[in-house]
Structure formats: structure tokens, C-alpha cells
Design a protein around this motif. Structure first.
Motif, PDB file in Angstrom:
ATOM      1  N   PRO A   1       0.101   2.639   4.098  1.00  0.00           N
ATOM      2  CA  PRO A   1      -0.828   1.514   3.985  1.00  0.00           C
ATOM      3  C   PRO A   1      -2.145   1.894   3.294  1.00  0.00           C
ATOM      4  N   LEU A   2      -2.589   3.145   3.467  1.00  0.00           N
ATOM      5  CA  LEU A   2      -3.787   3.587   2.760  1.00  0.00           C
ATOM      6  C   LEU A   2      -3.557   3.566   1.248  1.00  0.00           C
ATOM      7  N   PHE A   3      -2.387   4.055   0.826  1.00  0.00           N
ATOM      8  CA  PHE A   3      -2.046   4.014  -0.591  1.00  0.00           C
ATOM      9  C   PHE A   3      -2.036   2.564  -1.089  1.00  0.00           C
ATOM     10  N   GLU A   4      -1.417   1.700  -0.286  1.00  0.00           N
ATOM     11  CA  GLU A   4      -1.296   0.289  -0.663  1.00  0.00           C
ATOM     12  C   GLU A   4      -2.674  -0.364  -0.787  1.00  0.00           C
ATOM     13  N   ALA A   5      -3.539  -0.064   0.158  1.00  0.00           N
ATOM     14  CA  ALA A   5      -4.883  -0.644   0.139  1.00  0.00           C
ATOM     15  C   ALA A   5      -5.689  -0.127  -1.051  1.00  0.00           C
ATOM     16  N   GLY A   6      -5.565   1.168  -1.330  1.00  0.00           N
ATOM     17  CA  GLY A   6      -6.275   1.749  -2.459  1.00  0.00           C
ATOM     18  C   GLY A   6      -5.799   1.187  -3.786  1.00  0.00           C
ATOM     19  N   PHE A   7      -4.474   1.017  -3.920  1.00  0.00           N
ATOM     20  CA  PHE A   7      -3.910   0.470  -5.153  1.00  0.00           C
ATOM     21  C   PHE A   7      -4.332  -0.986  -5.334  1.00  0.00           C
ATOM     22  N   ARG A   8      -4.357  -1.737  -4.220  1.00  0.00           N
ATOM     23  CA  ARG A   8      -4.785  -3.134  -4.276  1.00  0.00           C
ATOM     24  C   ARG A   8      -6.234  -3.234  -4.759  1.00  0.00           C
TER      25      ARG A   8
ATOM     26  N   LEU B   1      -2.004  -2.651   8.681  1.00  0.00           N
ATOM     27  CA  LEU B   1      -2.355  -3.527   7.576  1.00  0.00           C
ATOM     28  C   LEU B   1      -2.304  -2.787   6.226  1.00  0.00           C
ATOM     29  N   PRO B   2      -1.570  -3.323   5.227  1.00  0.00           N
ATOM     30  CA  PRO B   2      -0.938  -4.647   5.163  1.00  0.00           C
ATOM     31  C   PRO B   2       0.570  -4.632   5.457  1.00  0.00           C
ATOM     32  N   CYS B   3       1.070  -3.572   6.079  1.00  0.00           N
ATOM     33  CA  CYS B   3       2.518  -3.401   6.200  1.00  0.00           C
ATOM     34  C   CYS B   3       3.075  -3.888   7.527  1.00  0.00           C
ATOM     35  N   THR B   4       4.018  -4.836   7.450  1.00  0.00           N
ATOM     36  CA  THR B   4       4.751  -5.284   8.622  1.00  0.00           C
ATOM     37  C   THR B   4       5.961  -4.388   8.821  1.00  0.00           C
TER      38      THR B   4
ATOM     39  N   THR C   1      -6.684  -9.705  -4.225  1.00  0.00           N
ATOM     40  CA  THR C   1      -7.031 -10.124  -2.869  1.00  0.00           C
ATOM     41  C   THR C   1      -5.918  -9.649  -1.945  1.00  0.00           C
ATOM     42  N   LEU C   2      -6.190  -9.652  -0.652  1.00  0.00           N
ATOM     43  CA  LEU C   2      -5.181  -9.245   0.313  1.00  0.00           C
ATOM     44  C   LEU C   2      -3.957 -10.158   0.225  1.00  0.00           C
TER      45      LEU C   2
END
Length: 247
Positions: free
Chosen positions: A176-183, A239-242, A189-190
């Protein structure tokens, strides 16, 4: 002149049974996969045997399931070979790709001729044996390190690094950290990122449902809406992974 490395055979083996009598250890799964990979070459039995004898490199992704004393050595002995290169990696989802790349590089430099890159997990089998109070599982390779419980990623030592300082180091936290950083890098937006990721994972789910070696083979694939919607059966992991983002 450099050689051109090529993939001559690919093999996979899945054990979906949770019966104690079917509890195959990672070594067995790996050997079955290698046998399938050798058959995948399309060679006749004699040439296939010659190819197996020519194996001079074995790289293995470290397994969480069982603390082998020397897994590359166990594989080598079962195959009847004595590779000049034997390597057992650290844990990590990047290791299979990294070792594949390094094996190709060695072949290109003529340091090796026939390389095997492999790995395997049998946590479902180990969990079934633990539930039946059958630890160690009957017939599994003996190890110096005793096993009295099933591996849990949340209970392992994170070592001494910046992640451990902040109690971060599990896949469900790092990805999720990777995902948030890439976003953030892409200025999304989220919600935009959430919808895009869900569509991507829905496409993955459609592919997985048709692949015999996928854990979800034959099951109805999750839709992008199911993947991104938080429910009791699809909880938010980090967040953001379910839950469905990971499966």
C-alpha cells in the motif's frame, strides 16, 4: 561472444487438497514442477535425461513453509546433479524475477549452461497438519530447526531498519505504501486510483479463473466493483488495498 539465454521449459504444480495424507512439502512440489518443466521442453526421454544431467545452476526462492537446512542441496540430490552454482535467497516477492535475471546473465557469460529457478510453498498443507496436531508433518524432510506452529508474517522479526523502527515491514503494509506513493507521483485522487486499480485487478481475476494453476481456477472472477467495495467479506487491509486486492 555472449550466449543468448532462452527459456526451454516451464512447469508449475498445485496441491489443492487439505487432507493430511496429501500434505506435500515444498520440496515435493518443487520437484514435481521441475519434472513438468523438463517435459515442457518437448524432448524425448533420452534427451530430457541428458538435459537434466546438464543442470549446473539451481536458484531457489526461500520458502516460508519449512526451514530446510539446505533446500538447493536437497533438490540437487533428488535430481541427481551437482550444480556448481547453488543459491537459496532471502525472503522476498522480487526474488524470483531477480534470480531469473541473474541466471540469464550467467548463461550469457558462459558461466552456466542449464539453470533452474524455482520455489514453492505448502502453507495450506502445513496448516492442516497443525490443526490435526501432526507437527512435524509425516514424512517431511527433517530439519535442525524445530517447527511447532504455522508461519505468520505478522509474527516475524523485522530486523533493524527504518521499516522496523516504524513497525512497518509486512507485505500488507509495504505494498500500500508503494501504491500511495505511485498515486501521488501521478497526481491521482484516491478515488481515481481506487477505480483504476480495481479495473486492473478485475482483469487479473478474469485471467486467473481460466488458468489451471491459479488458486482461483474455475471460480467466478471478482468484478471491479466487488474488488473496490469494502464489505465484511472484503475488509480494508491497509488503505487503499482491500482483501480482494491481494487475492
Amino acid at each position: 561472444m555472449a550466449e543468448t539465454p532462452i527459456v526451454v521449459g516451464v512447469g508449475d504444480f498445485v496441491n489443492r487438497s487439505t487432507l493430511i495424507s496429501d500434505a506435500h512439502e515444498p520440496l515435493t512440489l518443487i520437484l514435481n514442477a521441475i519434472t513438468i518443466a523438463l517435459e515442457d521442453t518437448g524432448l524425448d526421454s533420452s534427451r530430457r535425461s541428458n538435459l537434466q544431467s546438464a543442470i549446473d545452476s539451481i536458484d531457489v526462492v526461500r520458502t516460508w513453509t519449512w526451514p530446510y537446512d539446505d533446500l538447493p542441496g536437497e533438490i540437487s540430490r533428488d535430481l541427481g546433479v551437482n550444480p556448481r552454482h547453488q543459491f537459496y535467497s532471502d525472503h522476498g516477492g522480487n526474488k524470483c524475477a531477480k534470480m531469473f535475471d541473474e541466471a540469464a546473465r550467467r548463461i550469457s557469460k558462459r558461466e552456466n549452461k542449464v539453470a533452474v529457478v524455482t520455489g514453492g510453498e505448502a502453507l495450506a498443507s502445513l496448516t492442516a497438519c497443525a490443526a490435526a496436531k501432526k507437527l512435524p508433518p509425516p514424512g517431511w524432510t527433517k530439519t535442525k530447526q524445530g517447527v511447532d506452529k504455522v508461519f505468520s508474517p505478522t509474527g516475524r522479526d523485522l530486523g533493524k531498519n527504518i521499516g522496523a523502527t516504524h513497525s512497518i515491514g509486512e507485505p500488507i503494509q509495504v505494498y500500500p505504501l508503494f501504491e500511495a506513493g505511485f498515486r501521488a507521483h501521478r497526481g491521482q485522487t484516491l478515488r481515481e486510483n481506487d477505480e483504476e486499480s480495481a479495473r486492473l485487478y478485475a482483469e487479473f481475476a478474469e485471467v486467473a479463473a481460466t488458468q489451471p494453476y491459479s488458486w482461483n481456477y474455475g471460480k467466478p472472477p471478482k468484478s471491479d466493483e466487488e474488488i473496490r467495495t469494502v464489505t465484511k467479506r472484503n475488509r480494508m487491509i491497509c488503505l487503499p488495498c482491500t482483501y480482494c486486492f491481494f487475492f
